[in-house]
Design a protein around this motif. Structure first.
Motif, short mmCIF file in Angstrom:
data_model
loop_
_atom_site.label_atom_id
_atom_site.label_comp_id
_atom_site.label_asym_id
_atom_site.label_seq_id
_atom_site.Cartn_x
_atom_site.Cartn_y
_atom_site.Cartn_z
N ARG A 136 0.43 -80.40 29.57
CA ARG A 136 -0.80 -80.07 30.31
C ARG A 136 -1.91 -79.56 29.40
NH1 ARG A 136 0.66 -78.18 36.25
NH2 ARG A 136 2.55 -79.39 36.52
N THR A 164 4.13 -77.24 29.70
CA THR A 164 2.93 -76.52 29.25
C THR A 164 2.20 -77.32 28.19
OG1 THR A 164 3.95 -74.39 29.75
CG2 THR A 164 2.10 -74.37 28.21
N ASN A 219 1.21 -69.64 33.92
CA ASN A 219 2.13 -70.18 34.92
C ASN A 219 3.55 -70.13 34.36
OD1 ASN A 219 3.58 -71.64 36.80
ND2 ASN A 219 2.06 -73.26 36.99
N ILE A 222 -2.74 -72.40 32.91
CA ILE A 222 -1.52 -73.09 32.49
C ILE A 222 -0.61 -72.14 31.73
CG2 ILE A 222 -0.62 -74.90 30.97
CD1 ILE A 222 -3.13 -76.55 31.76
#
Length: 70
Positions: A38, A35, A27, A24
């Motif tokens: 998640r 972010t 990314n 994550i």
């Protein structure tokens, strides 16, 4: 109860969670809000697992102390 086995398996799960976290974080398509959204479930899951492990260890310790008293 095999606390060492439980701890080993929980550590394996935590390692997988940490891999997901790194994916994550790396990314670049995700903005800060995405972010964070998640990351929250992963962070919470890790805390829950750590707390559960500490509880299991405490129960095991108290159980052993109780057996020794008798």
């Amino acid at each position: 109860m095999n606390v060492n086995f439980i701890e080993l398996k929980m550590n394996e799960i935590i390692a997988e969670l940490e891999k997901e976290v790194m994916q994550i974080l790396s990314n670049e398509k995700l903005d800060k809000k995405q972010t964070n959204l998640r990351m929250k479930p992963l962070t919470s899951t890790k805390k829950i697992l750590n707390n559960a492990l500490e509880s299991i260890k405490m129960v095991e310790k108290l159980g052993k102390e109780e057996i020794e008293k008798q």
